[in-house]
Design a protein around this motif. Structure first.
Motif, PDB file in Angstrom:
ATOM      1  N   VAL B  23       0.838  -1.204   0.000  1.00 17.24           N
ATOM      2  CA  VAL B  23       0.000   0.000   0.000  1.00 17.24           C
ATOM      3  C   VAL B  23       0.871   1.253   0.000  1.00 17.24           C
ATOM      4  N   ALA B  24       1.915   1.209   0.785  1.00 17.71           N
ATOM      5  CA  ALA B  24       2.790   2.396   0.880  1.00 17.71           C
ATOM      6  C   ALA B  24       3.474   2.666  -0.446  1.00 17.71           C
ATOM      7  N   LEU B  26       2.492   1.748  -3.410  1.00 13.53           N
ATOM      8  CA  LEU B  26       1.511   2.203  -4.391  1.00 13.53           C
ATOM      9  C   LEU B  26       1.172   3.684  -4.181  1.00 13.53           C
ATOM     10  N   LEU B  27       0.988   4.070  -2.935  1.00 13.25           N
ATOM     11  CA  LEU B  27       0.681   5.476  -2.646  1.00 13.25           C
ATOM     12  C   LEU B  27       1.844   6.381  -3.066  1.00 13.25           C
ATOM     13  N   ALA B  28       3.057   5.923  -2.795  1.00 17.11           N
ATOM     14  CA  ALA B  28       4.227   6.726  -3.170  1.00 17.11           C
ATOM     15  C   ALA B  28       4.319   6.856  -4.675  1.00 17.11           C
ATOM     16  N   ALA B  30       1.862   6.527  -6.795  1.00 21.15           N
ATOM     17  CA  ALA B  30       0.707   7.312  -7.273  1.00 21.15           C
ATOM     18  C   ALA B  30       0.926   8.796  -7.041  1.00 21.15           C
ATOM     19  N   GLU B  31       1.453   9.137  -5.879  1.00 22.14           N
ATOM     20  CA  GLU B  31       1.706  10.551  -5.583  1.00 22.14           C
ATOM     21  C   GLU B  31       2.772  11.116  -6.516  1.00 22.14           C
TER      22      GLU B  31
END
Lengths: 298, 795
Positions: B23-24, B26-28, B30-31
């Motif tokens: 999750v981390a 992917l968020l990184a 994506a950001e």
């Protein structure tokens, strides 16, 4: 008497030789002739039959009487010993002598002329012959521990004891004591009637009923072990039918059949000794033909 | 050889941590992507791309540290997947058959070898494809074939059977460091299953391997052979009773040929049948009826003579064991007069359930007949002399004439029959008395020559008490040896009361006669002791004369001793009957095997027991034993023993031996004991006599192969069997007889994975997470992004 008997013997032997010459080649016994049927037991009324003295069928001395009864010193003879005991041990003197004579006349058995006596049940003489005749009347006194033990061993080794009650059925005392004795010396076997189909009734003659001086009982009692008779209890006074006077005449009348009944009693006595020596030989007959045909030739 | 690279993870976090990490990341990502796409006038495009690049590099460095990634560099080459070739080495492969009736027969193994050689190029191609070809021979077991043997399929096919199912099942077992199995080739004649059940098992095992099985059958349709395919015979037979033996012959290429089938017993021909062989594969039954003439255990064999140009003669004979027992003993007991001696013997014989007794006792003589009342109903029957002594004489095992005057009853005309009966194997007993030996009835030369006594002289019975003396021969003879062993000898037994003074037969040495008991004092004119009990063995029979009619007294006496629990009368007569009938148990030594037939590889147990003279167990006896192949050697003599030794019997008179690893064949086990020497100073009456029981016993048994390899040798069923196996597993069915060779592209199982079929020759692992480079990347990427963002004013 003796010269007359000798002449008669010579005559009959000659006749026998002539009559039997054709039969000699067969060397066989003859079957009963169907033309002359014989009742299995004598009729109660047979008054016409009165065999005279000297006849083989009417008592009297051995018509062929010779020293040894025809046997020479090499012949194997058998004894018919009678037990002597304290009491009425010999109510019918000479009975065994007569039976011995009849056996010599009718069969190939060769009993001694004068059957012996066994002085006591405990004596070694008991085992000289595996046959013992015990007669009595009224009672059979105790024979003592030694005597009973000897009788036990006697029948265990294969001997046959014939008890003969001279009372002929009128006094059960002797038979009662005999049963008690047998209960002690042969406890595993009971004293029971001997069936009509027993080989005793066909060991020589075909007999339906065991006759003696009387016909009170239509059967004898016996102790058997796997079919072998160890002891026989005759309650119709066989000895009384056999016994003779010094003149060779019947000592006691047989009732109700008279001489005919005596003849049947003699036949029963013959059967007893043929059974004693041949056991159940006559029971083989039914299987003879099957035995002869069941096996392959060597 | 090729080089392959791959990443390998050295650590995999827990699923929860893994999920959080994912999750981390992917968020990184994506950001970072979102920031890159967002239009920013103050940030040049190249700076945005650099920021995204640094973000991704940082994430990669982070992941390589978290997963401990390693760069794996492998040098690989094509793998050794295995192809196993199973070569049938059973005996049927040595059979020669042909493709046409006129063709010269060729051994099946030779046909296979030729096809194998012709397939040499194909085999090279298999190896080029990376297959490892492994060759194994199989019969009842498998064995590797390497080097020249694998190249030429050398080796003699002589296996006792073809256990293809076992050979296939071994391939299915996991083997460490072995390449996976890709396919199987079976080279065989297909005779690998005796029945449908076995055939189904072979198919099941084959399919269980999950690889194609290609078969190359070696058989050809035309063969010339006859075999004894099957035997039906009982395990037991009875003496003088007909036993049926049925053999089934199966022939090929011999239709209509007449031949004589033999039945042998212990190597000697006992019967033969002329038969016409049937068409190929059709069973031809042959029946024998035999009536064994003596008890014992025998190896019977059905033999078909070798036919011209027959493929093999190894299946032309088949052996089996039959134990011959004595049925009920048939005894004829004829007595001249009823008396106590007759009674005693009859009682003894009647007591034995194994005795079938037929008796005829003369109950009255001719003079008695003359005096008889003709109306008296008698139970007497005719004396069937003709039937007994002529028609049915041979059916008796034992004839006893007991105090019998033969002349008186017209039996002397049958005495020559009786003599012949004895010479041909019968047993005869003459018992004395006042009628026997007095009419010269037994003086007929044919009979007199056979008896242990001189019966040509009248012998009148003498009545006197006496105790017989046991002779030297009597001490050893099974009938009377118990007397010598009994404490006190005859001294403790009742005296006898009569005897017939007889003399020994002058021809005793010719007929193996011996006196076992003699009168203690009486002698004949030549000084010989008067025999009381004599025995002889004329021809194949046995005779016994008892010159007394008083043995019944041995069973009826007030203080009768028991010897080993038996009456002396019983011991005397039971021993006499056993000896007369040649009963095995009349010996002092018994020998047994635990069964009559064994499979090869099974242990064979021999057990012996020794008996005293009174038939009690005898300990501490030395017994010599030997095991030999049954039959005779080239010189006509028994073969040399395979095993031999000496036992000493234990406290119960027993000894035991276990024999292992006996090859296929028929064997005879023999054991022998000594009976002891006569006492010093004893005059050896009859010691020179022949015919005393030999203290040696024998037992035969068979060791058989586990299957009937050569019972049925027709190749057609085998060809069909192999074809069915190939079809069931996806292989190819080939026939060497049709000229087929093994294909270049052998059917193989498909690869189960990408790496299947490759072999790693070298490997190098370069860790990406724990070196200074990883740290530099991590710091540079994370720090560089932060610095750059700060410069752009985004931090």
């Amino acid at each position: 008497m003796r010269p007359t008997d000798l002449e008669r013997r010579a005559l009959l032997m000659g006749m026998g030789a002539v009559a039997l010459a054709p039969a000699a080649s067969l060397a066989r016994s003859r079957e009963p002739s169907p033309a002359a049927p014989v009742p299995a037991a004598p009729p109660d009324d047979w008054p016409g039959f009165a065999p005279g003295p000297g006849s083989p069928f009417g008592g009297g001395a051995d018509p062929f009487g010779m020293p040894g009864g025809g046997a020479d010193s090499s012949t194997i003879t058998i004894d018919l010993p009678q037990l002597r005991y304290e009491g009425s041990w010999n109510p019918r003197p000479g009975a065994m002598r007569v039976l011995a004579r009849e056996l010599r006349l009718r069969t190939r058995l060769e009993p001694v002329l004068e059957p012996g006596e066994v002085a006591a049940a405990s004596s070694a003489e008991l085992f000289a012959t595996p046959f013992l005749y015990v007669a009595g009347q009224g009672e059979l006194p105790p024979l003592g521990p030694g005597g009973e033990e000897a009788l036990r061993r006697f029948i265990d080794l294969g001997g046959l004891i014939v008890f003969d009650a001279a009372d002929g059925g009128t006094d059960p005392g002797f038979v009662r004591d005999v049963k008690a004795l047998l209960g002690r010396i042969s406890p595993a076997s009971e004293v029971a009637p001997v069936g009509r189909d027993h080989v005793l009734y066909r060991s020589f003659y075909l007999i339906d009923s065991p006759m003696g001086r009387t016909r009170t009982h239509d059967h004898v009692l016996g102790v058997q072990d796997e079919g072998r008779l160890r002891a026989l209890v005759m309650r119709n006074d066989l000895g009384g039918a056999l016994a003779e006077t010094n003149d060779g005449l019947p000592a006691y009348p047989c009732t109700p059949g008279g001489h005919v009944q005596r003849e049947w009693a003699i036949r029963f006595g013959v059967n007893i000794l043929l059974y004693a020596t041949c056991t159940d030989y006559k029971a083989d007959r039914a299987h003879v033909e099957t035995l002869l045909r069941s096996r392959r030739w060597r | 050889m090729n080089e392959q690279m791959s990443l390998a993870a050295g650590h995999v976090p827990d699923p929860a941590v893994l999920a959080l990490l994912g999750v981390a990341v992917l968020l990184a990502v994506a950001e970072g992507m979102a920031a890159f796409r967002r239009p920013r006038s103050a940030v040049p495009r190249r700076i945005s791309a650099a920021l995204l690049g640094l973000r991704l590099l940082a994430l990669a460095a982070l992941l390589s540290v978290v997963f401990e990634l390693t760069l794996r560099i492998e040098q690989v080459s094509p793998s050794g997947r295995r192809l196993v070739v199973l070569v049938d080495h059973s005996a049927s492969m040595a059979l020669a058959d042909g493709t046409t009736p006129e063709a010269t027969p060729e051994a099946r193994i030779d046909r296979l070898r030729a096809a194998w050689q012709a397939s040499a190029d194909a085999r090279v191609g298999w190896r080029d494809d990376g297959l490892t070809v492994e060759v194994r021979g199989f019969d009842l077991e498998t064995h590797p074939m390497t080097g020249d043997r694998a190249e030429t399929l050398a080796g003699e096919p002589d296996g006792a059977g073809s256990d293809l199912a076992r050979a296939l099942s071994e391939l299915g077992q996991p083997e460490a460091d072995r390449a996976p199995l890709a396919g199987v080739v079976v080279l065989s004649d297909g005779l690998v299953a005796e029945d449908d059940a076995t055939a189904a098992h072979v198919d099941a095992v084959g399919q269980g391997l999950q690889v194609p099985i290609t078969t190359l059958s070696a058989g050809a349709p035309f063969i010339r052979d006859v075999s004894v395919a099957q035997i039906r015979a009982g395990e037991f037979a009875f003496v003088e009773n007909v036993a049926e033996i049925e053999a089934t012959l199966v022939a090929h290429g011999l239709a209509g040929t007449a031949t004589t089938v033999l039945l042998r017993r212990d190597g000697e021909e006992v019967a033969s049948r002329r038969v016409e062989l049937g068409t190929d594969g059709v069973p031809t039954p042959v029946r024998f009826e035999v009536a064994p003439d003596r008890v014992g255990q025998f190896v019977y064999e059905v033999v078909v003579p070798a036919q011209p140009n027959e493929a093999t003669v190894a299946n032309n004979a088949r052996a089996f064991v039959i134990k011959v027992l004595r049925d009920k003993v048939r005894v004829l007991h004829v007595a001249g007069r009823p008396d106590w001696d007759v009674r005693a013997l009859r009682t003894l014989l009647r007591r034995d359930p194994n005795v079938e007794l037929l008796s005829y006792y003369i109950l009255r003589g001719l003079d008695d007949i003359g005096r008889e009342d003709t109306t008296a109903a008698l139970s007497l029957i005719p004396f069937p002399t003709d039937e007994l002594f002529e028609e049915e004489l041979g059916s008796f095992d034992l004839v006893i004439l007991h105090n019998f005057d033969a002349v008186q009853h017209q039996v002397e005309q049958y005495l020559d029959n009786i003599a012949r009966y004895v010479e041909e194997g019968g047993a005869l007993v003459l018992i004395g008395g006042d009628l026997a030996f007095t009419d010269l009835g037994y003086g007929l030369p044919e009979l007199a020559n056979l008896l242990p006594v001189d019966s040509r002289i009248r012998s009148r019975l003498t009545h006197e008490p006496f105790r017989p003396r046991v002779t030297d021969a009597g001490r050893r003879h099974p009938i009377t040896a118990w007397l010598a062993a009994a404490e006190g000898g005859w001294g403790q037994l009742p005296a006898l009361s009569n005897y017939n003074p007889l003399s020994p037969n002058p021809r005793s040495d010719v007929i193996g006669a011996a006196s076992l008991l003699v009168h203690p004092e009486a002698t004949d004119a030549r000084g010989h002791p008067r025999p009381i009990l004599g025995v002889s063995e004329p021809g194949r029979g046995r005779a016994l004369v008892l010159a007394t009619g008083s043995t019944w007294q041995l069973g009826f006496a007030p203080d009768l001793p028991l010897i080993d629990g038996a009456r002396p009368y019983d011991l005397l007569w039971l021993g006499a009957v056993r000896w007369l009938l040649r009963d095995d148990s009349s010996g002092r030594l018994t020998l047994e095997t635990d069964k009559p037939r064994y499979r090869v590889g099974e242990a064979v147990e021999l057990s012996a027991k020794t008996w005293s003279a009174s038939y009690a167990a005898e300990p501490g006896i030395e017994v010599e034993w030997a095991l030999r192949p049954l039959g005779t050697g080239p010189d006509g003599q028994p073969p040399a023993p395979l095993h031999e030794g000496q036992w000493t019997t234990d406290g119960l008179g027993r000894a035991r031996q276990v024999l292992e690893f006996l090859p296929v064949g028929a064997y005879v086990a023999q054991a022998r004991r000594e009976l002891g020497a006569p006492a010093a100073g004893e005059i050896g009456e009859g010691s020179e006599a022949e015919g005393l029981d030999a203290p040696e016993v024998r037992r035969v048994f068979i060791v058989e192969p586990p299957g009937r390899e050569l019972a049925r040798i027709d190749a057609d069923p085998g060809i069909a069997r192999l074809a069915a196996l190939a079809e069931a597993t996806g292989g190819e069915a080939l026939s060497a007889a049709d000229g087929d060779t093994l294909p270049r592209r052998i059917p193989l199982a498909p690869l189960r994975s990408a790496r299947e079929g490759q072999r790693v020759d070298a490997r190098t692992d370069v860790p990406l997470w724990n070196g200074w480079l990883a740290l530099l990347l991590l710091v540079t990427s994370f720090g560089g992004e932060w610095l750059l963002r700060r410069r752009q004013g985004e931090v």
